[in-house]
Design a protein around this motif. Structure first.
Motif, PDB file in Angstrom:
ATOM      1  N   UNK A 191       0.837  -1.203   0.000  1.00 32.21           N
ATOM      2  CA  UNK A 191       0.000   0.000   0.000  1.00 32.21           C
ATOM      3  C   UNK A 191       0.868   1.247   0.000  1.00 32.21           C
ATOM      4  N   UNK A 192       1.990   1.187   0.715  1.00 38.47           N
ATOM      5  CA  UNK A 192       2.867   2.360   0.801  1.00 38.47           C
ATOM      6  C   UNK A 192       3.654   2.570  -0.486  1.00 38.47           C
ATOM      7  N   UNK A 193       4.081   1.470  -1.137  1.00 38.26           N
ATOM      8  CA  UNK A 193       4.885   1.597  -2.350  1.00 38.26           C
ATOM      9  C   UNK A 193       4.014   1.277  -3.573  1.00 38.26           C
ATOM     10  N   UNK A 194       3.508   2.286  -4.199  1.00 42.54           N
ATOM     11  CA  UNK A 194       2.588   2.100  -5.324  1.00 42.54           C
ATOM     12  C   UNK A 194       3.277   1.484  -6.539  1.00 42.54           C
ATOM     13  N   UNK A 195       4.600   1.659  -6.677  1.00 42.47           N
ATOM     14  CA  UNK A 195       5.316   1.155  -7.848  1.00 42.47           C
ATOM     15  C   UNK A 195       5.699  -0.317  -7.724  1.00 42.47           C
ATOM     16  N   UNK A 196       5.339  -0.952  -6.613  1.00 45.91           N
ATOM     17  CA  UNK A 196       5.727  -2.349  -6.399  1.00 45.91           C
ATOM     18  C   UNK A 196       5.046  -3.273  -7.406  1.00 45.91           C
ATOM     19  N   UNK A 197       5.787  -4.285  -7.883  1.00 42.93           N
ATOM     20  CA  UNK A 197       5.209  -5.290  -8.774  1.00 42.93           C
ATOM     21  C   UNK A 197       4.288  -6.241  -8.022  1.00 42.93           C
ATOM     22  N   UNK A 198       4.465  -6.304  -6.712  1.00 38.65           N
ATOM     23  CA  UNK A 198       3.711  -7.255  -5.903  1.00 38.65           C
ATOM     24  C   UNK A 198       2.221  -6.887  -5.902  1.00 38.65           C
ATOM     25  N   UNK A 199       1.387  -7.964  -5.987  1.00 39.96           N
ATOM     26  CA  UNK A 199      -0.054  -7.727  -5.972  1.00 39.96           C
ATOM     27  C   UNK A 199      -0.480  -7.116  -4.644  1.00 39.96           C
ATOM     28  N   UNK A 200      -1.470  -6.247  -4.708  1.00 37.01           N
ATOM     29  CA  UNK A 200      -2.014  -5.663  -3.488  1.00 37.01           C
ATOM     30  C   UNK A 200      -2.975  -6.653  -2.833  1.00 37.01           C
ATOM     31  N   UNK A 201      -3.174  -6.492  -1.535  1.00 37.67           N
ATOM     32  CA  UNK A 201      -4.057  -7.400  -0.803  1.00 37.67           C
ATOM     33  C   UNK A 201      -5.467  -7.320  -1.363  1.00 37.67           C
ATOM     34  N   UNK A 202      -6.021  -8.472  -1.729  1.00 35.23           N
ATOM     35  CA  UNK A 202      -7.376  -8.460  -2.285  1.00 35.23           C
ATOM     36  C   UNK A 202      -8.182  -9.670  -1.887  1.00 35.23           C
ATOM     37  N   UNK A 203      -7.561 -10.539  -1.099  1.00 31.78           N
ATOM     38  CA  UNK A 203      -8.227 -11.793  -0.731  1.00 31.78           C
ATOM     39  C   UNK A 203      -9.441 -11.535   0.146  1.00 31.78           C
ATOM     40  N   UNK A 204      -9.311 -10.618   1.091  1.00 31.75           N
ATOM     41  CA  UNK A 204     -10.420 -10.335   2.001  1.00 31.75           C
ATOM     42  C   UNK A 204     -11.272  -9.167   1.510  1.00 31.75           C
ATOM     43  N   UNK A 205     -10.966  -8.656   0.326  1.00 31.32           N
ATOM     44  CA  UNK A 205     -11.737  -7.550  -0.247  1.00 31.32           C
ATOM     45  C   UNK A 205     -12.629  -8.033  -1.389  1.00 31.32           C
ATOM     46  N   UNK A 206     -12.787  -9.357  -1.521  1.00 30.68           N
ATOM     47  CA  UNK A 206     -13.673  -9.900  -2.543  1.00 30.68           C
ATOM     48  C   UNK A 206     -13.099  -9.878  -3.944  1.00 30.68           C
ATOM     49  N   UNK A 207     -11.759  -9.743  -4.083  1.00 25.46           N
ATOM     50  CA  UNK A 207     -11.149  -9.686  -5.407  1.00 25.46           C
ATOM     51  C   UNK A 207     -10.656 -11.053  -5.897  1.00 25.46           C
ATOM     52  N   UNK A 208     -10.870 -12.087  -5.079  1.00 21.14           N
ATOM     53  CA  UNK A 208     -10.443 -13.442  -5.468  1.00 21.14           C
ATOM     54  C   UNK A 208     -11.681 -14.323  -5.586  1.00 21.14           C
ATOM     55  N   UNK A 209     -11.788 -15.067  -6.694  1.00 22.08           N
ATOM     56  CA  UNK A 209     -12.963 -15.910  -6.941  1.00 22.08           C
ATOM     57  C   UNK A 209     -13.066 -17.023  -5.909  1.00 22.08           C
ATOM     58  N   UNK A 210     -14.296 -17.452  -5.658  1.00 28.89           N
ATOM     59  CA  UNK A 210     -14.546 -18.504  -4.665  1.00 28.89           C
ATOM     60  C   UNK A 210     -13.806 -19.798  -5.019  1.00 28.89           C
ATOM     61  N   UNK A 211     -13.678 -20.080  -6.323  1.00 25.51           N
ATOM     62  CA  UNK A 211     -12.966 -21.299  -6.752  1.00 25.51           C
ATOM     63  C   UNK A 211     -11.531 -21.325  -6.239  1.00 25.51           C
ATOM     64  N   UNK A 212     -10.928 -20.137  -6.079  1.00 24.49           N
ATOM     65  CA  UNK A 212      -9.555 -20.057  -5.579  1.00 24.49           C
ATOM     66  C   UNK A 212      -9.512 -19.917  -4.051  1.00 24.49           C
TER      67      UNK A 212
END
Length: 267
Positions: A191-212
């Motif tokens: 969150x602090x480093x916007x230029x990071x290649x790393x994915x932002x946290x999205x697992x608990x924000x509904x950004x990951x499908x139920x299948x995963x």
């Protein structure tokens, strides 16, 4: 007055319960009942999680088959941070309340934390190569996790370099408490480093499908139960080791005293 007495009694009961659970003999007794269940839950969890991972989970539209690495990497990252939290909390327990199990817990958790953090780094690099085009980037997330791994190694090395057990525990506890500042850095780094290649946290924000999510959480539970299984086993081994050393010292002391008494009688 009655309320004060009741509150005092409640705190006394909580304190007595804490002391009861922190007693090494009680830990050995009750952990013997808990360990088999942890092992069974972990085994069932890994079998189920791997089955979902390889046979039930669809391929991701963007990542393809490399999404499988997520089910190993993400739980490893969670457990790596949890491992350090246990080391730091146990260290606080040692320095403030001097509970006998606190130092044992911190010592047992450090090698497990180093191993799981190493797994997190390796799987993260393998996951990053096809997605980012590189195994490594010196961004805040990956660098801070690398520092966490080095911190675990530092704690293990520092403890093994000090011969006296009590001093080794206190010294490593101080370093562990200082290092806890690393956990929020890891958590919020993307969150602090916007230029990071790393994915932002999205697992608990509904950004990951139920299948995963299903195999991901099954693997996370499996990792967690496996960690506590191994942690408990390591703590039991450490308690037995310390008891053996204590008995050896007592026997040596008794033998020396008997020898001195015999010499006094002869003289």
């Amino acid at each position: 007055m009655n309320t004060k007495t009741e509150n005092l009694s409640l705190w006394n009961r909580i304190g007595n319960l804490f002391n009861f659970l922190a007693n090494p003999s009680q830990f050995i007794k009750y952990s013997a009942y808990i360990l088999p269940w942890l092992g069974i839950i972990s085994l069932i969890g890994f079998v189920t999680g791997l089955y979902y991972t390889f046979f039930k989970t669809p391929l991701d539209e963007e990542m393809g088959s490399t999404v499988i690495i997520m089910f190993v990497h993400v739980p490893a990252a969670w457990i790596a941070m949890m491992s350090y939290a246990i080391v730091a909390t146990s260290s606080i327990g040692l320095l403030i309340w001097r509970h006998p199990l606190a130092d044992v817990s911190a010592k047992a958790a450090a090698p497990l934390g180093a191993t799981i953090t190493f797994l997190c780094l390796v799987t993260g690099s393998l996951w990053g190569r096809p997605d980012w085009g590189t195994y490594w980037q010196w961004d805040l997330r990956m660098t801070s996790v690398l520092i966490l791994f080095l911190l675990f190694i530092g704690l293990i090395t520092l403890r093994s370099s000090i011969e006296e057990e009590t001093q080794a525990g206190k010294t490593t506890a101080l370093l562990a408490i200082v290092g806890i500042v690393l956990l929020p850095i890891i958590k919020y780094s993307v969150e602090w480093q916007q230029s990071s290649l790393h994915q932002k946290a999205g697992i608990f924000e509904g950004q990951v499908a139920t299948d995963f999510l299903i195999p991901l959480f099954i693997m996370a539970i499996s990792y967690t139960t496996l960690f506590f299984y191994l942690h408990m086993k390591a703590m039991r081994a450490e308690i037995y080791r310390r008891r053996t050393i204590s008995q050896q010292r007592k026997h040596a002391f008794d033998a020396t005293r008997r020898e001195e008494e015999n010499l006094e009688r002869v003289s």
